[in-house]
Scaffold this active site. Structure first.
Site, short mmCIF file in Angstrom:
data_model
loop_
_atom_site.label_atom_id
_atom_site.label_comp_id
_atom_site.label_asym_id
_atom_site.label_seq_id
_atom_site.Cartn_x
_atom_site.Cartn_y
_atom_site.Cartn_z
N ASN A 236 -8.16 -3.61 -5.80
CA ASN A 236 -7.10 -2.89 -5.23
C ASN A 236 -6.45 -3.60 -3.85
OD1 ASN A 236 -5.62 -0.15 -4.43
ND2 ASN A 236 -7.21 -0.54 -2.97
N GLY B 77 -10.64 -2.94 -1.30
CA GLY B 77 -9.73 -2.33 -0.41
C GLY B 77 -9.90 -0.91 -0.33
N ALA B 78 -10.84 -0.36 -0.41
CA ALA B 78 -10.89 1.10 -0.47
C ALA B 78 -11.30 2.03 0.87
CB ALA B 78 -12.05 1.37 -1.59
N ILE C 259 4.26 4.51 -3.03
CA ILE C 259 3.25 5.33 -2.97
C ILE C 259 3.26 5.57 -1.38
CG2 ILE C 259 0.94 6.02 -3.49
CD1 ILE C 259 2.57 5.71 -5.99
N SER D 34 2.08 -3.78 -9.46
CA SER D 34 3.26 -3.24 -8.92
C SER D 34 4.39 -3.24 -9.71
CB SER D 34 3.49 -3.92 -7.48
OG SER D 34 4.69 -3.20 -6.87
N TYR E 42 4.76 -11.67 -2.52
CA TYR E 42 4.10 -10.40 -2.73
C TYR E 42 4.69 -9.94 -4.43
CZ TYR E 42 2.98 -5.07 -3.21
OH TYR E 42 2.41 -3.92 -3.44
N GLY F 209 -21.81 6.76 -0.82
CA GLY F 209 -21.62 5.47 -1.34
C GLY F 209 -22.24 4.33 -0.64
N ALA G 179 5.60 -12.22 -6.61
CA ALA G 179 5.09 -13.57 -7.40
C ALA G 179 3.36 -13.06 -7.54
CB ALA G 179 5.02 -14.87 -6.86
N1 LIG Z 1 1.60 1.92 -1.55
C1 LIG Z 1 2.48 1.39 -2.55
O1 LIG Z 1 3.90 1.81 -2.40
C2 LIG Z 1 1.93 0.27 -3.49
C3 LIG Z 1 2.80 0.09 -4.43
C4 LIG Z 1 2.33 -0.66 -5.58
C5 LIG Z 1 1.15 -1.39 -5.18
N2 LIG Z 1 0.40 -1.22 -4.29
C6 LIG Z 1 -0.79 -1.82 -4.19
O2 LIG Z 1 -1.98 -1.04 -4.03
C7 LIG Z 1 -2.87 -1.58 -3.50
C8 LIG Z 1 -3.56 -0.70 -2.35
O3 LIG Z 1 -2.43 -0.50 -1.50
P1 LIG Z 1 -2.40 1.00 -0.56
O4 LIG Z 1 -0.89 1.32 -0.55
O5 LIG Z 1 -3.58 1.78 -0.67
O6 LIG Z 1 -2.52 0.06 0.82
P2 LIG Z 1 -3.07 0.59 2.60
O7 LIG Z 1 -2.74 -0.53 3.20
O8 LIG Z 1 -3.32 2.02 2.47
O9 LIG Z 1 -4.82 -0.04 1.92
C9 LIG Z 1 -5.10 -1.29 1.63
C10 LIG Z 1 -6.47 -1.46 1.88
O10 LIG Z 1 -6.94 -2.71 1.64
C11 LIG Z 1 -7.75 -3.43 2.71
N3 LIG Z 1 -7.48 -4.87 2.68
C12 LIG Z 1 -6.53 -5.43 3.00
N4 LIG Z 1 -6.65 -7.09 2.87
C13 LIG Z 1 -7.87 -6.91 2.36
C14 LIG Z 1 -8.82 -7.99 1.83
N5 LIG Z 1 -8.42 -9.15 2.20
N6 LIG Z 1 -9.96 -7.74 1.59
C15 LIG Z 1 -10.51 -6.70 1.37
N7 LIG Z 1 -9.84 -5.54 1.72
C16 LIG Z 1 -8.52 -5.77 2.24
C17 LIG Z 1 -7.01 -2.95 3.85
O11 LIG Z 1 -8.03 -3.02 5.04
C18 LIG Z 1 -6.91 -1.65 3.64
O12 LIG Z 1 -7.72 -0.51 3.77
C19 LIG Z 1 -2.55 -2.89 -3.00
O13 LIG Z 1 -3.01 -3.95 -3.82
C20 LIG Z 1 -0.81 -2.70 -2.94
O14 LIG Z 1 -0.38 -3.81 -3.25
C21 LIG Z 1 0.73 -0.03 -3.32
#
Ligand SMILES: NC(=O)c1ccc[n+]([C@@H]2O[C@H](COP(=O)([O-])OP(=O)(O)OC[C@H]3O[C@@H](n4cnc5c(N)ncnc54)[C@H](O)[C@@H]3O)[C@@H](O)[C@H]2O)c1
Length: 273
Positions: free
Chosen positions: A85, A13-14, A213, A168, A180, A52, A182
């Site tokens: 991620n 998910g990068a 974030i 999280s 989420y 990369g 769970a």
């Molecule tokens: N932003 C926040 O406040 C926050 C807080 C706590 C935890 N998180 C966790 O951090 C991680 C990243 O979140 P973010 O805020 O950067 O979100 P984001 O939406 O900015 O980025 C998430 C990325 O994951 C990709 N993705 C989604 N489903 C996918 C799948 N099935 N396979 C591969 N890639 C996939 C998306 O295309 C996207 O590029 C997540 O696990 C989220 O639950 C985020």
């Protein structure tokens, strides 16, 4: 600089948000980056930026994940760091989910301030469909398991490696997103179990548990954002570097005595995890 010199790192998910920033910091520290995302364009753009490789795969699809790691093994012959991620927060009717996050708490506060009982209720769980439940756990929890399992096929024989799972604060505190929360709580249990299992192979497994974030994931929060900021001792959302730097630390040799741990950058929202 050079804290991750020549390490091979795969980040799921990068293509955006936290994962993308982890990729940038890992690259600065000397790692060779493999960008995974379900969105091929996003993965390729980010891979270009960090010089990369991009591999598009849905982490909730175990056969796609297997193919991704087979490709990693063929192209690189090793894997030093896996960051699990990839994730989503909203699914299906985003408008209705946003209303529950924004209007419901504000309305409840207004009812309390008016001295009356709370008459507005979130009622989320009764509305979550089987599909939404399975999709949320599929991406977060199954995805973390599928990627870790395949990564270990490379890391176990090399007798070294580092896995960082994305939890999280919601996995501990709960919130109006039962599936989420769970999934994130499950990731914590998985992290601790795996950390104990693979320690004899020199592999460390830790988790990050971010607070709120600033990424696309939290955009639907709308007006609820001010409420969350007010509840956060630092009075703000974090930025992606608030998570990327702890990820660099966990991936580096500086964290060589860390396994089964959770680091939670959250601006003081939760003071223990
Ligand atoms: N932003 C926040 O406040 C926050 C807080 C706590 C935890 N998180 C966790 O951090 C991680 C990243 O979140 P973010 O805020 O950067 O979100 P984001 O939406 O900015 O980025 C998430 C990325 O994951 C990709 N993705 C989604 N489903 C996918 C799948 N099935 N396979 C591969 N890639 C996939 C998306 O295309 C996207 O590029 C997540 O696990 C989220 O639950 C985020």
């Amino acid at each position: 600089m050079n804290r991750l010199n020549s390490k091979i790192a795969l980040i799921t998910g990068a293509g955006a948000g936290i994962g993308a920033q982890i990729a940038r910091r890992f690259k600065e520290e000397g790692a060779k980056i493999i960008i995974n995302d379900v969105r091929i364009d996003a993965a390729e753009n980010m891979a270009r930026e960090v010089d990369g490789s991009a591999i598009a795969a849905d982490v909730s699809d175990s056969s796609a994940v297997r193919s991704m790691f087979e490709r990693v093994n063929e192209e690189f012959g090793r894997l030093d760091i896996l960051v699990n991620n990839a994730g989503i927060a909203f699914d299906g009717n985003t408008e209705e989910q946003t209303r529950r996050l924004t209007e419901v708490p504000l309305q409840q506060m207004a009812e309390l301030q008016a001295g009356g009982p709370i008459e507005t209720h979130a009622d989320v769980t009764v509305e979550v469909t089987d599909e939404q439940w399975h999709r949320m756990l599929g991406i977060h929890l199954n995805g973390t398991f599928f990627c870790s399992r395949e990564a270990l096929k490379i890391m176990n024989p090399q007798m070294s490696g580092c896995i960082i799972n994305m939890g999280s604060i919601m996995g501990t505190t709960g919130g109006v997103a039962p599936h989420y929360c769970a999934a994130k709580a499950g990731i914590m249990g998985f992290t601790r179990s795996l950390a104990r299992e693979v320690v004899t192979r020199g592999i460390r497994v830790n988790a990050l548990a971010p607070g709120f974030i600033d990424t696309e994931l939290v955009e639907p929060f709308g007006d609820a954002r001010r409420l969350i900021e007010a509840q956060t001792p630092m009075l703000r959302f974090g930025d992606t570097d608030d998570i990327a730097w702890p990820a660099v630390y966990l991936a580096s040799d500086e964290a060589k005595f860390m396994t089964g741990q959770v680091i939670s950058p959250n601006g003081g929202f939760v003071m223990s995890q």
